[in-house]
Each structure stands twice: as structure tokens, then as C-alpha cells.
Design a protein around this motif. Structure first.
Motif, PDB file in Angstrom:
ATOM      1  N   LYS A 538      29.727  47.416  33.561  1.00  0.00           N
ATOM      2  CA  LYS A 538      29.108  46.921  34.780  1.00  0.00           C
ATOM      3  C   LYS A 538      30.005  47.166  35.988  1.00  0.00           C
ATOM      4  CE  LYS A 538      27.044  42.834  36.905  1.00  0.00           C
ATOM      5  NZ  LYS A 538      26.686  41.412  36.763  1.00  0.00           N
ATOM      6  N   ALA A 539      31.302  46.935  35.833  1.00  0.00           N
ATOM      7  CA  ALA A 539      32.227  47.176  36.948  1.00  0.00           C
ATOM      8  C   ALA A 539      32.207  48.641  37.374  1.00  0.00           C
ATOM      9  CB  ALA A 539      33.643  46.759  36.548  1.00  0.00           C
ATOM     10  N   ALA A 540      32.192  49.546  36.382  1.00  0.00           N
ATOM     11  CA  ALA A 540      32.137  50.976  36.706  1.00  0.00           C
ATOM     12  C   ALA A 540      30.827  51.322  37.387  1.00  0.00           C
ATOM     13  CB  ALA A 540      32.314  51.795  35.436  1.00  0.00           C
ATOM     14  N   GLY A 541      29.740  50.735  36.912  1.00  0.00           N
ATOM     15  CA  GLY A 541      28.434  50.983  37.515  1.00  0.00           C
ATOM     16  C   GLY A 541      28.363  50.513  38.955  1.00  0.00           C
ATOM     17  N   LEU A 542      28.978  49.397  39.235  1.00  0.00           N
ATOM     18  CA  LEU A 542      28.986  48.883  40.606  1.00  0.00           C
ATOM     19  C   LEU A 542      29.805  49.775  41.527  1.00  0.00           C
ATOM     20  CD1 LEU A 542      29.324  45.132  39.672  1.00  0.00           C
ATOM     21  CD2 LEU A 542      27.465  46.078  41.050  1.00  0.00           C
ATOM     22  N   ALA A 543      30.924  50.301  41.006  1.00  0.00           N
ATOM     23  CA  ALA A 543      31.724  51.232  41.808  1.00  0.00           C
ATOM     24  C   ALA A 543      30.920  52.500  42.119  1.00  0.00           C
ATOM     25  CB  ALA A 543      33.003  51.581  41.060  1.00  0.00           C
ATOM     26  N   ASP A 544      30.174  52.962  41.103  1.00  0.00           N
ATOM     27  CA  ASP A 544      29.329  54.149  41.322  1.00  0.00           C
ATOM     28  C   ASP A 544      28.224  53.851  42.330  1.00  0.00           C
ATOM     29  OD1 ASP A 544      30.864  55.507  39.496  1.00  0.00           O
ATOM     30  OD2 ASP A 544      29.448  55.244  37.826  1.00  0.00           O
ATOM     31  N   ALA A 545      27.648  52.640  42.226  1.00  0.00           N
ATOM     32  CA  ALA A 545      26.588  52.268  43.168  1.00  0.00           C
ATOM     33  C   ALA A 545      27.136  52.218  44.589  1.00  0.00           C
ATOM     34  CB  ALA A 545      25.994  50.912  42.775  1.00  0.00           C
ATOM     35  N   THR A 581      33.205  40.628  38.480  1.00  0.00           N
ATOM     36  CA  THR A 581      32.946  41.032  37.108  1.00  0.00           C
ATOM     37  C   THR A 581      34.231  41.393  36.368  1.00  0.00           C
ATOM     38  OG1 THR A 581      30.783  41.896  37.740  1.00  0.00           O
ATOM     39  CG2 THR A 581      31.706  42.701  35.669  1.00  0.00           C
ATOM     40  N   SER A 582      35.095  42.148  37.027  1.00  0.00           N
ATOM     41  CA  SER A 582      36.303  42.625  36.354  1.00  0.00           C
ATOM     42  C   SER A 582      37.434  41.616  36.363  1.00  0.00           C
ATOM     43  CB  SER A 582      36.788  43.916  37.023  1.00  0.00           C
ATOM     44  OG  SER A 582      37.265  43.634  38.349  1.00  0.00           O
ATOM     45  N   GLY A 583      37.503  40.794  37.425  1.00  0.00           N
ATOM     46  CA  GLY A 583      38.618  39.861  37.568  1.00  0.00           C
ATOM     47  C   GLY A 583      39.925  40.545  37.871  1.00  0.00           C
ATOM     48  N   ASP A 584      39.866  41.808  38.252  1.00  0.00           N
ATOM     49  CA  ASP A 584      41.079  42.587  38.503  1.00  0.00           C
ATOM     50  C   ASP A 584      41.489  42.419  39.968  1.00  0.00           C
ATOM     51  OD1 ASP A 584      43.078  44.409  38.815  1.00  0.00           O
ATOM     52  OD2 ASP A 584      42.007  46.093  37.912  1.00  0.00           O
ATOM     53  N   PRO A 585      42.641  41.786  40.250  1.00  0.00           N
ATOM     54  CA  PRO A 585      43.058  41.575  41.646  1.00  0.00           C
ATOM     55  C   PRO A 585      43.202  42.875  42.436  1.00  0.00           C
ATOM     56  CG  PRO A 585      44.418  40.287  40.130  1.00  0.00           C
ATOM     57  CD  PRO A 585      43.605  41.214  39.286  1.00  0.00           C
ATOM     58  N   ALA A 586      43.412  43.983  41.717  1.00  0.00           N
ATOM     59  CA  ALA A 586      43.570  45.258  42.418  1.00  0.00           C
ATOM     60  C   ALA A 586      42.294  45.670  43.136  1.00  0.00           C
ATOM     61  CB  ALA A 586      43.986  46.345  41.418  1.00  0.00           C
ATOM     62  N   LEU A 617      31.813  36.692  52.438  1.00  0.00           N
ATOM     63  CA  LEU A 617      32.371  37.603  51.449  1.00  0.00           C
ATOM     64  C   LEU A 617      33.897  37.562  51.470  1.00  0.00           C
ATOM     65  CD1 LEU A 617      31.721  39.696  49.292  1.00  0.00           C
ATOM     66  CD2 LEU A 617      31.636  41.429  51.082  1.00  0.00           C
ATOM     67  N   ARG A 618      34.485  37.514  52.638  1.00  0.00           N
ATOM     68  CA  ARG A 618      35.948  37.426  52.743  1.00  0.00           C
ATOM     69  C   ARG A 618      36.457  36.126  52.095  1.00  0.00           C
ATOM     70  NH1 ARG A 618      39.101  40.170  56.145  1.00  0.00           N
ATOM     71  NH2 ARG A 618      40.281  38.285  56.631  1.00  0.00           N
ATOM     72  N   ALA A 619      35.781  35.023  52.374  1.00  0.00           N
ATOM     73  CA  ALA A 619      36.200  33.741  51.784  1.00  0.00           C
ATOM     74  C   ALA A 619      36.116  33.800  50.263  1.00  0.00           C
ATOM     75  CB  ALA A 619      35.339  32.608  52.326  1.00  0.00           C
ATOM     76  N   GLY A 620      35.010  34.354  49.749  1.00  0.00           N
ATOM     77  CA  GLY A 620      34.872  34.467  48.303  1.00  0.00           C
ATOM     78  C   GLY A 620      35.931  35.360  47.687  1.00  0.00           C
ATOM     79  N   THR A 621      36.301  36.408  48.389  1.00  0.00           N
ATOM     80  CA  THR A 621      37.322  37.325  47.874  1.00  0.00           C
ATOM     81  C   THR A 621      38.692  36.654  47.844  1.00  0.00           C
ATOM     82  OG1 THR A 621      36.047  39.188  48.752  1.00  0.00           O
ATOM     83  CG2 THR A 621      38.343  39.613  48.158  1.00  0.00           C
ATOM     84  N   TYR A 622      39.008  35.886  48.881  1.00  0.00           N
ATOM     85  CA  TYR A 622      40.254  35.105  48.848  1.00  0.00           C
ATOM     86  C   TYR A 622      40.260  34.172  47.622  1.00  0.00           C
ATOM     87  CZ  TYR A 622      41.974  36.384  53.534  1.00  0.00           C
ATOM     88  OH  TYR A 622      42.481  37.059  54.623  1.00  0.00           O
ATOM     89  N   ALA A 623      39.132  33.524  47.388  1.00  0.00           N
ATOM     90  CA  ALA A 623      39.055  32.582  46.270  1.00  0.00           C
ATOM     91  C   ALA A 623      39.258  33.297  44.940  1.00  0.00           C
ATOM     92  CB  ALA A 623      37.704  31.864  46.286  1.00  0.00           C
ATOM     93  N   LEU A 624      38.594  34.439  44.750  1.00  0.00           N
ATOM     94  CA  LEU A 624      38.744  35.193  43.508  1.00  0.00           C
ATOM     95  C   LEU A 624      40.158  35.721  43.342  1.00  0.00           C
ATOM     96  CD1 LEU A 624      35.361  37.156  43.505  1.00  0.00           C
ATOM     97  CD2 LEU A 624      36.050  35.353  41.906  1.00  0.00           C
ATOM     98  N   SER A 625      40.839  35.922  44.460  1.00  0.00           N
ATOM     99  CA  SER A 625      42.217  36.405  44.415  1.00  0.00           C
ATOM    100  C   SER A 625      43.215  35.268  44.206  1.00  0.00           C
ATOM    101  CB  SER A 625      42.556  37.150  45.706  1.00  0.00           C
ATOM    102  OG  SER A 625      41.658  38.221  45.923  1.00  0.00           O
ATOM    103  N   GLY A 626      42.744  34.031  44.210  1.00  0.00           N
ATOM    104  CA  GLY A 626      43.617  32.893  43.967  1.00  0.00           C
ATOM    105  C   GLY A 626      44.200  32.259  45.199  1.00  0.00           C
ATOM    106  N   ASP A 627      43.829  32.724  46.374  1.00  0.00           N
ATOM    107  CA  ASP A 627      44.380  32.167  47.609  1.00  0.00           C
ATOM    108  C   ASP A 627      43.365  31.189  48.200  1.00  0.00           C
ATOM    109  OD1 ASP A 627      45.624  31.581  49.972  1.00  0.00           O
ATOM    110  OD2 ASP A 627      46.001  33.668  50.557  1.00  0.00           O
TER     111      ASP A 627
END
Length: 1005
Positions: A538-545, A581-586, A617-627
């Protein structure tokens, strides 16, 4: 209908009678009893025939068939007169007990003359006197006849109630009910409730009690201000009598209670659940009682202006409330008149009129967690609620939805959006709102969908509107968003692609690009094939999308700013969902980059909706990143911006996210405040536009953190109701399961059962349309709730049925192992050890395919304990066999590296050996096993957990040693040392039972 096998011997006959006696009352049990009487007659022995006739009379009596009960009793009485030696003391006692059954049956039949009723009572009195039996039961029947006829019952009451009870008197519970009803009739509700207290508290019971008393006590409880107690008893009492033909009158009184407490909608639901009573009640007196309760309800519903609602009634035709009310009125009046004619009084018509004329006692009393109004039961609403099912869309769908600005139908807390009347204006307005991302666009599209579907639709010739094909594409696009919201992304792809084709034909190039982009993102959300690493794929598919949408945007030219903004939002959403989906901070950096690009573009072009989307979206990304602090700062900035510039419908979502962030910061009070404010603001908008369901669910979580379970239940229930209104039935049912479990966890057992009963009665459940595993989960939870509510018979039946069904789940042996193990334990509790052993074997077989070490070990140990407890030394061999099997499970678990949640399986096994041997009197073996368990447990520490198990093991060892082995001195040494250690560690609560046992040993010494 299944019939009984023909017994070839009297032993087989008695076995068949015992098996039939276990069945619930109803047609199956009655027909089998009739066949067994025929079989008994062939043996030419009186005793088997007596037993068969007694079983048949019981089936008629409690199956609501009063016409046949006296006929069977006449045969029994003839047998007694001709062959008294066939009746031992127990059979003779049964025979004379059942004179009262016949009296009750004759009263229930208006075609039986009053003189015959009095003649039967004379027969009863003469027979009792001849047998030397006390006459209190006769006077009890004479009193009940006086009440039935409407005579002055005071003298009859004194002659009965003033006499000493005999072995043939009605049970205590039944007599308490009659004495209480005498007080109710006299207008003394308080005294009646005092008399009823032992029955309503469950201290006295019988076949029909306390269900009968509960149904009569509901209105006196309301009249004396005990509404909460009435609610509690309604839930438990109704469950005990529902669908039971012999308790139709009790069901009628529960319907009346609903009608008089502002619960008309629940009353109609209960009526539907009991539709069998219209055709299965053969007792005219029970019919009258039931129909009067039904009419009270229907008259109330009709009086509130809902006479055209569909309602369950007699088989063979469809009924409305008004139509069924008229039918029931005619039948009820006719029955009352027949009884009054027979009795020579107007008692039944008068009582019926008094019930029908009674005014509501409360405007509103919340009877069930799943509260509904009559408006919610309207045909259109009901059809809409049942018409769609599906899982909620994932975060990616939410991103696409925000990009388009779609919203769903209003939740009922807000006035409907203003929809233009003129067609051209409506089309233009829908598109304007859609460009703005305004929630009211959905109402316009819904109206247009209805108009276009009409046979007389004519598309306006107006350049501002454009061609018919473009409008069709708009509607397809709106449908695609709603389909994705329900989790059906594959269908959403098809709809978006079809819309893109129509847009292309209509020359709407901007919309073509947007539709294709939405299709790409929806395709990336379609679940993968079995066996794939779904998150990775799914993560790869989203990157392709994301890359594909970028190419689409780069290849297009001259796009309108609002379309560019939506495409940018889709791009950012694709990457945001990939991060989730991936949980990858990168993956976070590119999300921030896309969000910044979106925010800069939206600010430059005044697209306030997309500015807000970028900040969310920025707020959610901070949250997923742990900040989390940075996420809160972003949301606070957004909140200020929304308050100043809008869009206002984003405020509830922003506060919802802020509340969830507060959870992460461990500030439940702040989370509660944000979520409550979000819900307050959400009332101004359609539910799905502001994700009201999620707000309710999150607020419920905050309530639980703050120790407010009742408030949490309310919020979870409202979350489920919002999902139901939006057609998200699977989501709603899953939330309701959480509600039912939470009720169970907090001791609200009847609330849990009532909710589950309501869910299991839903049309898509009874019609087999809902996922069968989800239905099984509902039933399993209901079985557990019934067990927790001490309804062992009903719980056992449900567990056994589930175990049989789950045996066919070849794809899920682990679930079958769980269900079968629980079923075996419940069967053991009911003393059905042969069946319990068979089911436990099935659990073991499933465990071999999908190991459930701890669960299977618990099951085997519990069966061993129950056998020893119930069977004593006779059950020891079988109990030890269960423990040996549990030992093999523990060895396999250790070999597999399994780590149980609490104590080791070996420790639990040693402790159970101790209990089992203690139950059978093998106290030395018990003490040795408990010593082993203590050694395996080890000394307790200061941390929580473990000290309670250790203390209980010490207590049991002390009791075995000090009391049963009569060695108090070493037992006291053991107990005193344990108390000292636990006290030093601060485990004061665990000390109490040990100190109490030590004091007992010292007192006895």
C-alpha cells in the motif's frame, strides 16, 4: 417439525421424557409430548403413562394451550381413581398440585360456564379433604376466581391469606405476587412494593417469577418515583418473558410501560420481536392481556401522529399502526365482552378501559442505550438505514474527501441546508458549493440525483448549466466520494473513471484531470491480494499514485486555481497516508514539503479550505513523527486562523485532532474539553462533514480516562448512531460491540444484553446480510453477558450453538478453539460433563491447528475443578485426566516459547491440583500441590500484580492445613509470615483474608 423416536422400552421412554423436559416450552415440546403419550400407551403399564401425561399437561400449561390441559388432567385423575398404586408419593403430590393448573386453565376460557368453574373448585375442595390435605390452596383459587369475576374479593382474600401455607400451596413468589396485586388494586402502591420486595430482589422465584411480578410492578414503581428501578427491572423482566406464549400478558405490560414513559419507538421494536404472540397464544385470557398492552402502545403512537408507520402484526398482511390498532381494538373488546358475559359482571371491560385511558406517567425515561424516536422509525429513514453497509474510509479517503469538500447528509442536529427550488439555479449552486468545499454541496447533489432519476426530467437549455452529460458526471463524482467514505475504494475507482469519461465528452477538461487524479488515489487504497505484505504494498502504491498525480498536473495547462489546489491536496494526502501506513519517519519530510507547497499556493489564491487542509496535514505529520508539542502549536495556529477567516466547518475537525494530541500528552481533561467543544460546534454542520462519529468516539475515550463510564457509553452510542445514519453499518455494529462490552465491564449487564438483542434483531442481521463473523461476535458477547447475568441456561444454549457453527470455520480454527473452550466451561458449570468433554476435545483439535495455550489450559483446569466440586470423589479420576491434558498443553507451550500474561501454566496447574484434591477430601495431596504452586510463584515483590495470586494460594494452603488437616500451629506460622511480608510490601488489601483466617484458627484453638 422434528418428532421423537418411538421408544422401544420403558427405559427409552423415560429417557425421551427427560430429553423433552429440557426443551423450551412451545410447539416442538408439546408435539413430542403428545407422541410420547401415544408411545406410553403401548406398554400397557400405568406408571410410564402417568409420567407421559404429566409431561404433556405441563407442555400444554406453559405452552399457553389451556383447552387441552384439563383434558389431560381428567385422564390422570381417572388413572388415580382406578389405579392409585401407580402413584407414588411424588406423583401423588404432583397430581394434587395440578388441580390449581386446571382451575387457572378454566378461568382463561370464556366458553366455560361460571358454574363449571365453581363446580371444579368444589371438586378440588372435596378431593383435598378426602386426602387430608390443607385447604389453603383451595381458598387461594377461590380468591383468584373472585378477582377474575370482579366480586368483592376482600373476604376471599382474608380466607386465603390468613391461612397457613401447605405443601400444595403456590410457591412463595407466586403468593407474594397475588398479595401485592391485592394492594395495587386497593390503590396502595407503596405497600404493594414492600410486599413484592423479596421477589423483585430475586430472593424468591419460580417458573414464572420474578418475570410476572416485574411486569405488574413497573407502573407502581413509576407512580412512587422509582423510575430508575423500573428501568432496571424492565430490561431484566422483559428478557425473561419475550416471545413466550405463556407470558404474553407480561409482554403486553412491558409494551404498555414503554408507551407510558416516552419510549414508543422501543415499544414498536419489542412488538416486532414478539410478533409470534399474535398467532401462538391459545389462551383467551392471555390474549386479552397481551392485546390490551398492544393497544395502549398503538393508540399512543397513533395519537402522536404516526398512524401510518409500518408495524408487526398478525401474519398474512402488512399492517400500519392505525390499521393494527383498529384490529386489536375489535379483538380486545370482543374478548373482554365474552369474559364479562360469562362472569355476569363488567370487570374485564372496566379494567381494560382503565388501562387504555391511562395517561403517560413520564415524558421520557431512557430505557435502552440505543434510544430511538418515532421519527427515526419512519419508512424512508428505516429503508435508508438498512440500505448500505461497509467499512469506513481510511485516512486517504478522508484526504480525497477534503480535497473535494464533500459532506454527507445532516445528522439531525442541524436544520437541512437550503436547496434552491429552480433547477438551473440548483445546478449552479451545487457546483459553487462544491468548488468551495462547502458541506451543503452534498444536499444539493442529493436533490439533483432525485430530480435526474425522475421519468419526467428535462435538462435545462442554459449555457450556465452545460450539457446533461456533465451533470451526470458531477453526480457520479459525488457518488464516488461517498463510496470511498464507506471503504469501497474499488467501486470508487470505477465511478471516478466513468465520471472522467463523461467530463471529457462534455469538454470539462479541468474536471477530467481531477476525476482521473481521484481515481489514482482511490486505486492505491484498494486492499491487496491475500498473502501480500499489505502495508508495504500500500505504501508503494501511494507513492506511485502521488507521482502519477504530479505528472497529471504537470501535463495539464490552464487549470483553474481551485482545481490546482485540489490536486495539490491529493498529492499531499497520498504522501500523508503513506507515512501513516508505513510508520517510517523518513517519509515525513516530503509530506511537509507538499503541505508547504499547498499552503503557499492556497494562500496566494485565497483558497481558505485548502489552507486549512494544509495546516491540518502538517499537524498530523508532526504527530506521526512524534513531535506532539509542534503538532499542538500548528493546530492552535489553525484554530486562530479558522476563527478569523474560516472555513467554520473545519473547526470541529481541528479541535478533534487537538483533543487526540492531548491524549498523547496524557492530559485527558484537556482532551475532554477540546472534544466537547468540537462536538458543540459540530452541531451546526452535517455529521460526516465534521466527522461527528469520530468526535463522539474520542470523547468517550476521554471520559473513560477520567473515570466517567456512563458518559463514555452515551458518547459511544451516539458515535454508532451517526454511522448508522450514514449507512456505515459495520462501523456502527463494531462500536456497539464496544458499548456492550463496556456495559459488561462496568456491571450494567442488562443494558448489555438489551443492546445486543436489539442489534441481533436488525433486518440485515436476521436476513443474513451482515458479515457472519461479526454476527458471531455479537452472539458470543451476548452469551458472555447472559452468563454474567446468571442466566446459565440461556448462556449455555447460545454457547453450544456458536461452538457448532464455528466448527465449520476452516479458515479460523483459533476462534473455534476459543468459543469451544468457553462452551465446555459453561457446560461443565451446568453439570453436563459428557457434553463438556466432547466440546473440549473439539477445542483441543482446533488448538492443534492454531495454538491457544492459555485458553485451553484454563478450560481444562476449570473442567477439573468443576468436576471435583460437583461430583466429589466420584469425579476425581475424570478431573485428574483433565489436569493431565492441561499438563501436556503446558509442556507444549514451554517448548514453543509461549509466555502467558500472568502466572505460568505450570503454576496454575499446581494450584488447580491443590483445589481439586481439596474438593475431594485428599488434603495431604492438596497441601503438597499448593506448596509446589507457592514455590513456582516465588515470593511477592512490591510491584502490583502477583501478590493477590500468592496470597490466595497461601490462604488455601492455610485452610487445608489448619482446618481440614487439623494442624493449626504450622498453618498460623504460614499465615502470620505471609501477613507480615505483604504488610511490609504495602499490599494491605491482600492481607485481609489471611488475617481473617488466622483469627478464625486462633478462636477455634
Amino acid at each position: 417439525m422434528a418428532t421423537a423416536p418411538h421408544p422401544q422400552s420403558t427405559d427409552e421412554l423415560f429417557h425421551a421424557l427427560r430429553e423433552n423436559h429440557r426443551l423450551p416450552y412451545g410447539r416442538t415440546r408439546t408435539v413430542t409430548a403428545e407422541e410420547l403419550v401415544d408411545a406410553a400407551e403401548r406398554f400397557a403399564e400405568p406408571v410410564p403413562l402417568v409420567h407421559a401425561l404429566l409431561e404433556l399437561q405441563e407442555a400444554y400449561t406453559y405452552g399457553s394451550d389451556p383447552r387441552k390441559s384439563p383434558v389431560v388432567f381428567a385422564r390422570l385423575l381417572t388413572l388415580f381413581d382406578e389405579q392409585p398404586e401407580a402413584f407414588d408419593e411424588r406423583l401423588r403430590a404432583q397430581l394434587f398440585w395440578r388441580f390449581k393448573w386446571v382451575a387457572n386453565a378454566l378461568r382463561a376460557l370464556p366458553e366455560i360456564p361460571l358454574a363449571s368453574l365453581r363446580q371444579w373448585l368444589t371438586e378440588m375442595r372435596d378431593r383435598y379433604e378426602k386426602e387430608g390435605l390443607g385447604l389453603q390452596p383451595y381458598y387461594g383459587q377461590a380468591y383468584q376466581l373472585a378477582v377474575h369475576v370482579g366480586e368483592d374479593a376482600a373476604l376471599a382474600y382474608e380466607l386465603w391469606a390468613g391461612r397457613r401455607r401447605t405443601p400444595h400451596s403456590d410457591c412463595e413468589a407466586c403468593e407474594i405476587c397475588e398479595r401485592a396485586l391485592y394492594r395495587v388494586a386497593a390503590g396502595d402502591d407503596e405497600r404493594a412494593l414492600e410486599v413484592w420486595a423479596p421477589v423483585l430482589a430475586g430472593k424468591e422465584s419460580c417458573q414464572e417469577e420474578p418475570a410476572r411480578s416485574v411486569s405488574h410492578a413497573l407502573l407502581p414503581l413509576l407512580r412512587t418515583g422509582h423510575a430508575d428501578r423500573a428501568r432496571e427491572l424492565h430490561l431484566a423482566g422483559y428478557r425473561a418473558c419475550r416471545r413466550n406464549p405463556s407470558m404474553a400478558g407480561e409482554v403486553g405490560r412491558h409494551l404498555e410501560f414503554c408507551a407510558l414513559t416516552g419510549n414508543e419507538a422501543r415499544g414498536l421494536e419489542l412488538l416486532a420481536e414478539n410478533r409470534n404472540l399474535f398467532d401462538e397464544v391459545d389462551s383467551p385470557l392471555d390474549q386479552l392481556d397481551f392485546l390490551t398492552g398492544v393497544e395502549v402502545l398503538l393508540r399512543r403512537v397513533e395519537g402522536l401522529g404516526h398512524g401510518e408507520l409500518p408495524v408487526a402484526g398478525y401474519a398474512g398482511r402488512a399492517w400500519t399502526v392505525a390499521g393494527l390498532c383498529a384490529e386489536v381494538r375489535g379483538r380486545g373488546d370482543g374478548l373482554a365482552a365474552r369474559f364479562d358475559t360469562r362472569n355476569g359482571t363488567s370487570a374485564h371491560s372496566g379494567r381494560r378501559t382503565a388501562r387504555l385511558d391511562r395517561a403517560p406517567l413520564l415524558d421520557a425515561l431512557e430505557l435502552a442505550l440505543r434510544a430511538r424516536s418515532l421519527d427515526e422509525l419512519a419508512p424512508g429513514d428505516a429503508a435508508g438505514a438498512a440500505g448500505a453497509a461497509g467499512a469506513a474510509g481510511a485516512a486517504g479517503a478522508a484526504g480525497a474527501r477534503d480535497a473535494r469538500g464533500a459532506a454527507v447528509a445532516a445528522s439531525g442536529s442541524r436544520a437541512a441546508a437550503a436547496v434552491p427550488e429552480e433547477l438551473p439555479e440548483l445546478i449552479v449552486r451545487a457546483r459553487e458549493l462544491d468548488e468551495e468545499g462547502h458541506p451543503d454541496a452534498r444536499a444539493c447533489w442529493a436533490r439533483l440525483r432525485d430530480l435526474v432519476a425522475a421519468r419526467d426530467y428535462t435538462h435545462p437549455e442554459d449555457p450556465a448549466v452545460g450539457p446533461y452529460g456533465r451533470l451526470c458526471a458531477d453526480l457520479l463524482s459525488d457518488e464516488a466520494y461517498r463510496t470511498a467514505e464507506r471503504g469501497d475504494h474499488a467501486s470508487a475507482v470505477d465511478l471516478h473513471e466513468e465520471a472522467a469519461g463523461l467530463y471529457e465528452d462534455a469538454g470539462a477538461t479541468d474536471d477530467v484531470v481531477l476525476a482521473k487524479a481521484c481515481a489514482l488515489l482511490a486505486a492505491a487504497e484498494v486492499p491487496g491480494e491475500d498473502g501480500e505484505e499489505e502495508a508495504e504494498v500500500k505504501a508503494a502504491g501511494l507513492a506511485d499514485a502521488h507521482a502519477a498525480v504530479v505528472r497529471l498536473q504537470e501535463e495539464a495547462s490552464g487549470l483553474a486555481p481551485y482545481v490546482e489546489g485540489r490536486l495539490l491536496r491529493l498529492r499531499a494526502s497520498a504522501l500523508g497516508v503513506r507515512l501513516q501506513t508505513s510508520g517510517d519517519p523518513a517519509h515525513a519530510a516530503v509530506v511537509f514539503a507538499e503541505a508547504d507547497l499547498l499552503q503557499e499556493f492556497a494562500t496566494r489564491h485565497g483558497l481558505t479550505t485548502q489552507v486549512s487542509g494544509a495546516m491540518l496535514l502538517r499537524a498530523g505529520t508532526y504527530a506521526l513523527s512524534g513531535d506532539l508539542p509542534a503538532a499542538v502549536a500548528e493546530i492552535d495556529a489553525l484554530r486562530d486562523r479558522l476563527a478569523a477567516d474560516g472555513p467554520a466547518w473545519h473547526l470541529p475537525r481541528a479541535l478533534g485532532l487537538r483533543g487526540r494530541l492531548q491524549f498523547g500528552l496524557r492530559d485527558a481533561a484537556a482532551a475532554h474539553a477540546d472534544l466537547a467543544e468540537g462536538l458543540r460546534l459540530a452541531a451546526a454542520w452535517p455529521a460526516e462533514a465534521v466527522d461527528t462519529s469520530r468526535l463522539h468516539a474520542d470523547l468517550a475515550q476521554a471520559c473513560l480516562y477520567l473515570g466517567r463510564p456512563d458518559e463514555a457509553l452515551t458518547q459511544l452510542t451516539r458515535s454508532a448512531e451517526v454511522d448508522l445514519r450514514d449507512g456505515k453499518r459495520v462501523d456502527a455494529f463494531c462500536t456497539y460491540i464496544n458499548v456492550a462490552q463496556l456495559c459488561l465491564d462496568h456491571g450494567r449487564i442488562e443494558d448489555s444484553i438489551a443492546l445486543l438483542d436489539s442489534l441481533l434483531g436488525e433486518p440485515d442481521v436476521t436476513g443474513g446480510e451482515l458479515d457472519d463473523r461479526l454476527v458471531a461476535q455479537l452472539r458470543l458477547l451476548r452469551a458472555r453477558a447472559l452468563h454474567a447475568g446468571d442466566d446459565l441456561k440461556a448462556a449455555t444454549a447460545e454457547f453450544v450453538a456458536l461452538a457448532a457453527e464455528s466448527a465449520g470455520w476452516g479458515d479460523d480454527p483459533g476462534s473455534h478453539a476459543m468459543i469451544a473452550a468457553e462452551t465446555a466451561m459453561v457446560l461443565g458449570e451446568a453439570g453436563e460433563f459428557d457434553r463438556a468433554g466432547e466440546v473440549a476435545e473439539r477445542a483441543l483439535a482446533a488448538h492443534a491447528l492454531a495454538p491457544r495455550y492459555e485458553l485451553i489450559s484454563n478450560c481444562l483446569r476449570e473442567l477439573a475443578r468443576l468436576r471435583a466440586q460437583q461430583q466429589g470423589p466420584d469425579g476425581l479420576a475424570a478431573a485428574l485426566a483433565h489436569l493431565d491434558e492441561a499438563g501436556r498443553v503446558a509442556e507444549a507451550a514451554r517448548a514453543a516459547g509461549f509466555q502467558p500474561v500472568g502466572r505460568s501454566l505450570e503454576t496454575a496447574l499446581a494450584y488447580e491440583h491443590g483445589r481439586v484434591h481439596a474438593y475431594v477430601g485428599a488434603y495431604e495431596d492438596a497441601l503438597a500441590a499448593l506448596e509446589k504452586a507457592l514455590g513456582l510463584l516465588g515470593e511477592p515483590g512490591a510491584e502490583e500484580g502477583g501478590a493477590g495470586e500468592w496470597a490466595e494460594c497461601v490462604r488455601l494452603a492455610g485452610a487445608v492445613e489448619g482446618i481440614y488437616l487439623e494442624r493449626p500451629a504450622p498453618a498460623l506460622v504460614r499465615l502470620d509470615a505471609a501477613v507480615a511480608r505483604l504488610t511490609a510490601l504495602g499490599h494491605l488489601e491482600e492481607c485481609e483474608p489471611l488475617a481473617s483466617l488466622a483469627a478464625q484458627l486462633r478462636d477455634e484453638g
